[in-house]
Scaffold this motif. Structure first.
Motif, PDB file in Angstrom:
ATOM      1  N   MET A 111       0.841  -1.158   0.113  1.00 55.72           N
ATOM      2  CA  MET A 111       0.168  -0.002  -0.116  1.00 55.72           C
ATOM      3  C   MET A 111       0.784   1.247   0.112  1.00 55.72           C
ATOM      4  N   ALA A 112       0.142   2.373  -0.040  1.00 56.74           N
ATOM      5  CA  ALA A 112       0.792   3.773  -0.036  1.00 56.74           C
ATOM      6  C   ALA A 112      -0.335   4.737   0.187  1.00 56.74           C
ATOM      7  N   THR A 113       0.087   5.653   0.880  1.00 60.02           N
ATOM      8  CA  THR A 113      -0.632   6.937   0.862  1.00 60.02           C
ATOM      9  C   THR A 113      -0.081   8.200   0.887  1.00 60.02           C
ATOM     10  N   SER A 114      -0.646   9.398   0.777  1.00 59.43           N
ATOM     11  CA  SER A 114      -0.058  10.724   0.837  1.00 59.43           C
ATOM     12  C   SER A 114      -1.162  11.659   1.115  1.00 59.43           C
ATOM     13  N   PRO A 115      -0.807  12.937   1.431  1.00 59.51           N
ATOM     14  CA  PRO A 115      -1.656  13.772   1.519  1.00 59.51           C
ATOM     15  C   PRO A 115      -2.472  14.173   0.099  1.00 59.51           C
ATOM     16  N   GLY A 116      -1.486  13.850  -1.037  1.00 59.49           N
ATOM     17  CA  GLY A 116      -1.741  14.468  -2.416  1.00 59.49           C
ATOM     18  C   GLY A 116      -2.913  13.424  -3.002  1.00 59.49           C
ATOM     19  N   THR A 117      -3.512  13.918  -4.073  1.00 57.39           N
ATOM     20  CA  THR A 117      -4.317  13.007  -4.860  1.00 57.39           C
ATOM     21  C   THR A 117      -3.940  11.931  -5.451  1.00 57.39           C
ATOM     22  N   ARG A 118      -2.530  11.540  -5.376  1.00 57.99           N
ATOM     23  CA  ARG A 118      -2.215  10.250  -6.400  1.00 57.99           C
ATOM     24  C   ARG A 118      -2.050   9.393  -5.217  1.00 57.99           C
ATOM     25  N   GLY A 119      -1.781   9.714  -3.872  1.00 52.99           N
ATOM     26  CA  GLY A 119      -1.850   8.817  -2.862  1.00 52.99           C
ATOM     27  C   GLY A 119      -0.622   7.662  -2.919  1.00 52.99           C
ATOM     28  N   GLY A 120       0.567   8.343  -3.241  1.00 53.26           N
ATOM     29  CA  GLY A 120       1.763   7.358  -3.309  1.00 53.26           C
ATOM     30  C   GLY A 120       1.737   6.502  -4.361  1.00 53.26           C
ATOM     31  N   GLN A 121       1.055   6.830  -5.763  1.00 54.21           N
ATOM     32  CA  GLN A 121       1.003   5.757  -6.800  1.00 54.21           C
ATOM     33  C   GLN A 121       2.456   5.770  -7.512  1.00 54.21           C
ATOM     34  N   SER A 122       3.224   6.725  -7.399  1.00 56.50           N
ATOM     35  CA  SER A 122       4.607   6.643  -8.020  1.00 56.50           C
ATOM     36  C   SER A 122       5.525   5.408  -7.166  1.00 56.50           C
ATOM     37  N   VAL A 123       5.534   5.528  -5.779  1.00 57.38           N
ATOM     38  CA  VAL A 123       6.452   4.603  -5.154  1.00 57.38           C
ATOM     39  C   VAL A 123       5.584   3.207  -5.353  1.00 57.38           C
ATOM     40  N   LEU A 124       4.201   3.015  -5.176  1.00 54.99           N
ATOM     41  CA  LEU A 124       3.483   2.041  -5.199  1.00 54.99           C
ATOM     42  C   LEU A 124       3.860   1.187  -6.712  1.00 54.99           C
ATOM     43  N   GLN A 125       4.066   1.980  -7.566  1.00 54.14           N
ATOM     44  CA  GLN A 125       4.082   1.460  -8.905  1.00 54.14           C
ATOM     45  C   GLN A 125       5.613   0.916  -8.918  1.00 54.14           C
ATOM     46  N   MET A 126       6.661   1.785  -8.365  1.00 56.08           N
ATOM     47  CA  MET A 126       8.019   1.382  -8.331  1.00 56.08           C
ATOM     48  C   MET A 126       8.233  -0.187  -7.445  1.00 56.08           C
ATOM     49  N   ALA A 127       7.461  -0.013  -6.181  1.00 55.48           N
ATOM     50  CA  ALA A 127       7.883  -1.343  -5.559  1.00 55.48           C
ATOM     51  C   ALA A 127       7.232  -2.686  -6.196  1.00 55.48           C
ATOM     52  N   ALA A 128       5.829  -2.468  -6.691  1.00 59.95           N
ATOM     53  CA  ALA A 128       5.263  -3.472  -7.530  1.00 59.95           C
ATOM     54  C   ALA A 128       6.048  -3.967  -8.556  1.00 59.95           C
ATOM     55  N   ASP A 129       6.803  -3.276  -9.346  1.00 57.14           N
ATOM     56  CA  ASP A 129       7.803  -3.437 -10.216  1.00 57.14           C
ATOM     57  C   ASP A 129       8.926  -4.409  -9.807  1.00 57.14           C
ATOM     58  N   ARG A 130       9.751  -3.659  -8.631  1.00 58.16           N
ATOM     59  CA  ARG A 130      11.098  -4.186  -7.932  1.00 58.16           C
ATOM     60  C   ARG A 130      10.694  -5.229  -7.059  1.00 58.16           C
ATOM     61  N   PHE A 131       9.779  -5.274  -6.049  1.00 55.97           N
ATOM     62  CA  PHE A 131       9.728  -6.377  -5.224  1.00 55.97           C
ATOM     63  C   PHE A 131       9.789  -7.802  -5.541  1.00 55.97           C
ATOM     64  N   PRO A 132       8.871  -8.145  -6.884  1.00 53.56           N
ATOM     65  CA  PRO A 132       8.880  -9.401  -7.219  1.00 53.56           C
ATOM     66  C   PRO A 132      10.445 -10.027  -7.543  1.00 53.56           C
ATOM     67  N   ARG A 133      11.097  -9.010  -7.912  1.00 53.17           N
ATOM     68  CA  ARG A 133      12.586  -9.466  -8.200  1.00 53.17           C
ATOM     69  C   ARG A 133      13.265  -9.950  -6.908  1.00 53.17           C
ATOM     70  N   HIS A 134      12.669  -9.896  -5.816  1.00 52.83           N
ATOM     71  CA  HIS A 134      13.454  -9.959  -4.326  1.00 52.83           C
ATOM     72  C   HIS A 134      12.154 -11.032  -3.850  1.00 52.83           C
ATOM     73  N   ASP A 135      11.634 -11.829  -4.755  1.00 54.60           N
ATOM     74  CA  ASP A 135      10.554 -12.810  -4.262  1.00 54.60           C
ATOM     75  C   ASP A 135       9.412 -12.358  -3.339  1.00 54.60           C
ATOM     76  N   ALA A 136       8.835 -11.205  -3.734  1.00 55.25           N
ATOM     77  CA  ALA A 136       7.680 -10.634  -2.983  1.00 55.25           C
ATOM     78  C   ALA A 136       6.490 -11.357  -3.729  1.00 55.25           C
ATOM     79  N   HIS A 137       5.522 -11.700  -2.966  1.00 50.27           N
ATOM     80  CA  HIS A 137       4.424 -12.422  -3.753  1.00 50.27           C
ATOM     81  C   HIS A 137       3.142 -11.403  -3.205  1.00 50.27           C
ATOM     82  N   ILE A 138       3.047 -10.365  -4.136  1.00 50.45           N
ATOM     83  CA  ILE A 138       2.191  -9.029  -3.807  1.00 50.45           C
ATOM     84  C   ILE A 138       0.804  -9.723  -4.201  1.00 50.45           C
ATOM     85  N   VAL A 139      -0.027  -9.974  -3.340  1.00 52.57           N
ATOM     86  CA  VAL A 139      -1.445 -10.616  -3.560  1.00 52.57           C
ATOM     87  C   VAL A 139      -2.470  -9.435  -3.584  1.00 52.57           C
TER      88      VAL A 139
END
Length: 176
Positions: A111-139
Motif C-alpha cells: 500500500m501507499a498513501t499521501s496527502p495528495g490526490t495520487r496517494g503514493g502511486q509512484s512509489v507503489l508502482q516502483m515497488a510493485a515492479d521491483r519487489f517481485p525480483r526479491h521474491d515478493a508475492h504481492i497478492v
C-alpha cells in the motif's frame, strides 16, 4: 494461528503510512499481528565496504528475522520525491544483502498513501515492479489518496475507498 507483520516505509513519528498499515492489519481476521517501526531498527548507511568490514548490522538481521517468522506482510510505503524514503531504501539494501530473496515468497499487501490526490502511486508502482525480483508475492495493492480527507480516528472514512481496501485485505487473507 497465522502471523503477519505490518510496517510503514517511513521513520516519521506521525507516519500516515504507518496509520494506514495498522488500520489494514486490524481488518485481517484471526491472525497474530506484529507492528514494526523502522525507528526501532536504526542502521548505518549501506556500503559494500562497511559490509565487508563489519558484516551485517544487528538491526538488519533482527528485521530479517521478523520477515522470516511471518506468514504475511502488510507494508505501506511513504513517497518522497516519487520514490522510497531513504530509511526504507537503506533497510531494503541491507536486507537484500542478507537474503537476496528478501521477501521469501511471503504474501504481501502493498500500500501507499499521501496527502495528495495520487496517494503514493509512484512509489507503489516502483515497488510493485521491483519487489517481485526479491521474491515478493504481492497478492493485493491499495493506494489511499488525500489521506487527510479520507482517514480519521484510525480508519478510512470514505466508504468507497474503505470497501476497496476491504476487498484487497480479503485477497491478502485468503493467500495466507
Amino acid at each position: 494461528m497465522k502471523h503477519i507483520i505490518t510496517f510503514a516505509g517511513s521513520n516519521s513519528e506521525n507516519s500516515i503510512n504507518k496509520q494506514l498499515a495498522i488500520y489494514a492489519s486490524t481488518l485481517v481476521d484471526e491472525v497474530k499481528v506484529t507492528i514494526l517501526d523502522l525507528n526501532d531498527f536504526e542502521l548505518p548507511i549501506f556500503s559494500k565496504q562497511l559490509e565487508e568490514k563489519e558484516g551485517y548490522p544487528e538491526n538488519a538481521v533482527k528485521f530479517m528475522d521478523q520477515m522470516k517468522n511471518a506468514d504475511g506482510i502488510i507494508l505501506s510505503l511513504a513517497e518522497y520525491n516519487g520514490a522510497y524514503t531513504s530509511v526504507f531504501k537503506n533497510l531494503f539494501d541491507w536486507m537484500s544483502r542478507i537474503e537476496q530473496k528478501t521477501f521469501m515468497s511471503k504474501s504481501m499487501l502493498l500500500m501507499a498513501t499521501s496527502p495528495g490526490t495520487r496517494g503514493g502511486q509512484s512509489v507503489l508502482q516502483m515497488a510493485a515492479d521491483r519487489f517481485p525480483r526479491h521474491d515478493a508475492h504481492i497478492v493485493a495493492k491499495f493506494s489511499l489518496p488525500s489521506f487527510n480527507d479520507n482517514f480519521s480516528d484510525g480508519k478510512i472514512i470514505n466508504q468507497e475507498l474503505n470497501e476497496a481496501l476491504l476487498k484487497e485485505v480479503k485477497q491478502f487473507q485468503e493467500s495466507l
